[in-house]
Write a protein that holds these residues in place. Structure first.
Motif, PDB file in Angstrom:
ATOM      1  N   LYS A 164       1.435   6.760  11.814  1.00  0.00           N
ATOM      2  CA  LYS A 164       1.956   5.880  10.774  1.00  0.00           C
ATOM      3  C   LYS A 164       2.612   6.664   9.641  1.00  0.00           C
ATOM      4  N   VAL A 165       2.174   7.925   9.477  1.00  0.00           N
ATOM      5  CA  VAL A 165       2.740   8.805   8.457  1.00  0.00           C
ATOM      6  C   VAL A 165       3.081  10.135   9.122  1.00  0.00           C
ATOM      7  N   TYR A 166       4.344  10.545   8.987  1.00  0.00           N
ATOM      8  CA  TYR A 166       4.802  11.788   9.610  1.00  0.00           C
ATOM      9  C   TYR A 166       5.175  12.816   8.550  1.00  0.00           C
ATOM     10  N   PHE A 167       4.774  14.057   8.803  1.00  0.00           N
ATOM     11  CA  PHE A 167       5.171  15.189   7.975  1.00  0.00           C
ATOM     12  C   PHE A 167       6.012  16.131   8.829  1.00  0.00           C
ATOM     13  N   GLY A 205      -4.443   4.780   1.569  1.00  0.00           N
ATOM     14  CA  GLY A 205      -5.589   4.287   0.813  1.00  0.00           C
ATOM     15  C   GLY A 205      -6.924   4.912   1.147  1.00  0.00           C
ATOM     16  N   LYS A 206      -6.942   5.910   2.053  1.00  0.00           N
ATOM     17  CA  LYS A 206      -8.202   6.550   2.430  1.00  0.00           C
ATOM     18  C   LYS A 206      -8.045   8.069   2.395  1.00  0.00           C
ATOM     19  N   PRO A 207      -9.165   8.805   2.271  1.00  0.00           N
ATOM     20  CA  PRO A 207      -9.087  10.269   2.298  1.00  0.00           C
ATOM     21  C   PRO A 207      -8.466  10.775   3.601  1.00  0.00           C
ATOM     22  N   TYR A 208      -7.769  11.902   3.506  1.00  0.00           N
ATOM     23  CA  TYR A 208      -7.102  12.468   4.677  1.00  0.00           C
ATOM     24  C   TYR A 208      -8.037  12.597   5.876  1.00  0.00           C
ATOM     25  N   ALA A 209      -9.275  13.034   5.646  1.00  0.00           N
ATOM     26  CA  ALA A 209     -10.215  13.275   6.742  1.00  0.00           C
ATOM     27  C   ALA A 209     -10.462  12.033   7.589  1.00  0.00           C
ATOM     28  N   LYS A 210     -10.295  10.853   6.996  1.00  0.00           N
ATOM     29  CA  LYS A 210     -10.532   9.610   7.729  1.00  0.00           C
ATOM     30  C   LYS A 210      -9.258   9.050   8.368  1.00  0.00           C
ATOM     31  N   GLN A 211      -8.128   9.729   8.146  1.00  0.00           N
ATOM     32  CA  GLN A 211      -6.851   9.189   8.600  1.00  0.00           C
ATOM     33  C   GLN A 211      -6.107  10.127   9.557  1.00  0.00           C
ATOM     34  N   LYS A 212      -6.798  11.101  10.121  1.00  0.00           N
ATOM     35  CA  LYS A 212      -6.124  12.093  10.953  1.00  0.00           C
ATOM     36  C   LYS A 212      -5.384  11.473  12.136  1.00  0.00           C
ATOM     37  N   ILE A 232      -1.689  19.424   2.033  1.00  0.00           N
ATOM     38  CA  ILE A 232      -1.950  17.993   2.231  1.00  0.00           C
ATOM     39  C   ILE A 232      -2.677  17.768   3.555  1.00  0.00           C
ATOM     40  N   LEU A 233      -2.254  18.516   4.584  1.00  0.00           N
ATOM     41  CA  LEU A 233      -2.826  18.380   5.925  1.00  0.00           C
ATOM     42  C   LEU A 233      -4.087  19.213   6.110  1.00  0.00           C
ATOM     43  N   ARG A 234      -4.558  19.835   5.049  1.00  0.00           N
ATOM     44  CA  ARG A 234      -5.765  20.653   5.064  1.00  0.00           C
ATOM     45  C   ARG A 234      -5.648  21.849   6.011  1.00  0.00           C
ATOM     46  N   LEU A 235      -4.431  22.329   6.189  1.00  0.00           N
ATOM     47  CA  LEU A 235      -4.208  23.554   6.945  1.00  0.00           C
ATOM     48  C   LEU A 235      -4.335  24.766   6.044  1.00  0.00           C
ATOM     49  N   LEU A 236      -4.308  24.528   4.725  1.00  0.00           N
ATOM     50  CA  LEU A 236      -4.530  25.569   3.727  1.00  0.00           C
ATOM     51  C   LEU A 236      -5.557  25.057   2.727  1.00  0.00           C
ATOM     52  N   PRO A 237      -6.406  25.953   2.215  1.00  0.00           N
ATOM     53  CA  PRO A 237      -7.401  25.519   1.225  1.00  0.00           C
ATOM     54  C   PRO A 237      -6.760  25.218  -0.124  1.00  0.00           C
ATOM     55  N   THR A 238      -7.368  24.333  -0.862  1.00  0.00           N
ATOM     56  CA  THR A 238      -6.881  23.973  -2.191  1.00  0.00           C
ATOM     57  C   THR A 238      -7.942  24.306  -3.230  1.00  0.00           C
ATOM     58  N   MET A 295       0.835  -1.203   0.000  1.00  0.00           N
ATOM     59  CA  MET A 295       0.000   0.000   0.000  1.00  0.00           C
ATOM     60  C   MET A 295       0.870   1.254   0.000  1.00  0.00           C
ATOM     61  N   ASN A 296       0.446   2.254  -0.755  1.00  0.00           N
ATOM     62  CA  ASN A 296       1.146   3.530  -0.713  1.00  0.00           C
ATOM     63  C   ASN A 296       0.744   4.317   0.529  1.00  0.00           C
ATOM     64  N   ALA A 297       1.711   4.985   1.131  1.00  0.00           N
ATOM     65  CA  ALA A 297       1.425   5.788   2.318  1.00  0.00           C
ATOM     66  C   ALA A 297       0.717   7.084   1.950  1.00  0.00           C
ATOM     67  N   LEU A 298       1.104   7.662   0.804  1.00  0.00           N
ATOM     68  CA  LEU A 298       0.563   8.954   0.401  1.00  0.00           C
ATOM     69  C   LEU A 298       0.395   9.006  -1.113  1.00  0.00           C
ATOM     70  N   GLU A 299      -0.778   9.424  -1.555  1.00  0.00           N
ATOM     71  CA  GLU A 299      -1.037   9.637  -2.975  1.00  0.00           C
ATOM     72  C   GLU A 299      -1.624  11.032  -3.160  1.00  0.00           C
ATOM     73  N   VAL A 300      -0.881  11.881  -3.860  1.00  0.00           N
ATOM     74  CA  VAL A 300      -1.327  13.252  -4.129  1.00  0.00           C
ATOM     75  C   VAL A 300      -1.609  13.373  -5.621  1.00  0.00           C
ATOM     76  N   SER A 301      -2.807  13.845  -5.952  1.00  0.00           N
ATOM     77  CA  SER A 301      -3.199  13.929  -7.362  1.00  0.00           C
ATOM     78  C   SER A 301      -3.704  15.330  -7.691  1.00  0.00           C
ATOM     79  N   ASN A 302      -3.093  15.955  -8.702  1.00  0.00           N
ATOM     80  CA  ASN A 302      -3.587  17.200  -9.279  1.00  0.00           C
ATOM     81  C   ASN A 302      -3.829  18.293  -8.233  1.00  0.00           C
TER      82      ASN A 302
END
Length: 250
Positions: free
Chosen positions: A156-159, A64-71, A49-55, A1-8
């Protein structure tokens, strides 16, 4: 499984794009560096990525899941310059903040949580400063406290945003040791970084960024003089370990 997938992923300030169509995939159990010149959008990328800024657009998947479900499985070490070090709290309380997602924002930490926080402080060599006000700590000590807070999150994932900036050599060694321990445990670390001379030693993968992705991949493949010149917009002095290139200092 990928830890992070960023698209567009696209971000703008005052209708001016600062990141455009960023896309990359970070494999689980790896250490990735985000590299680029000042103003390239490196910190903006992590914050978006962390939703601290709007996109404006884009999608982020964490394990494998949206950020909101993996906080609860994400840890974050911000830049030291973004922290109010005059806030009246001690080192132990800062580390306990890393447990709020687990114990609840308005619940008091119990003996088990306090013991874990003290263990995290001990792991980064800061236990003797547990009761010290954070404003009374040196820059390197403050960064170690934030490392302990990240440890306390048991993510599990650190920034990490410029974790090596302005710290002493001992703290830098402590940070990279912790990052490598996380990797050995199967965890993933994504780091904004500026020192080109340490990239090959610290990172498995590199994202070269200048408002848009220049290259992403394994460090030994992507971290080349040609790609760096594309990223930084011209010729740069670069310390290259390969014997075929002349060594120069930055």
């Amino acid at each position: 499984m990928n830890a992070l997938e960023v698209s567009n992923l696209t971000v703008s300030y005052d209708k001016k794009p600062v990141l455009e169509k960023v896309a990359f995939t970070v494999p689980e159990g790896s250490i990735t560096g985000i590299i680029g010149p000042n103003g390239a959008g490196k910190s903006t990328l992590i914050k978006s990525i962390l939703r601290l800024l709007p996109t404006i657009s884009g999608d982020v998947q964490v394990l494998g899941k949206p950020y909101a479900k993996q906080k609860k499985v994400i840890g974050y070490v911000p830049q030291r310059s973004e922290v109010d070090w005059d806030f009246p709290t001690n080192a132990l309380d800062v580390v306990l903040m890393g447990r709020y997602r687990h114990i609840g924002m308005f619940k008091r930490a119990g003996k088990k949580e306090i013991a874990w926080a003290r263990t995290c402080l001990q792991k980064v060599g800061m236990l003797e400063y547990a009761d010290r006000q954070i404003s009374q700590l040196s820059g390197g000590q403050q960064q170690r406290v934030f490392l302990a807070r990240a440890l306390a999150q048991n993510a599990k994932v650190y920034f990490m945003d410029e974790p090596f900036s302005g710290v002493d050599a001992a703290t830098e060694k402590a940070i990279i040791k912790l990052m490598k321990e996380w990797k050995e445990e199967g965890k993933t670390v994504v780091v904004v970084h500026h020192d080109l001379q340490t990239v090959e030693d610290y990172f498995d993968h590199v994202l070269l960024l200048n408002k848009q992705p220049i290259q992403f991949g394994e460090t030994q493949t992507v971290f080349t003089l040609e790609n760096l010149e594309k990223t930084y917009g011209g010729k740069i002095a670069f310390l290259q370990k390969a014997p075929t290139l002349e060594k120069e200092s930055l």
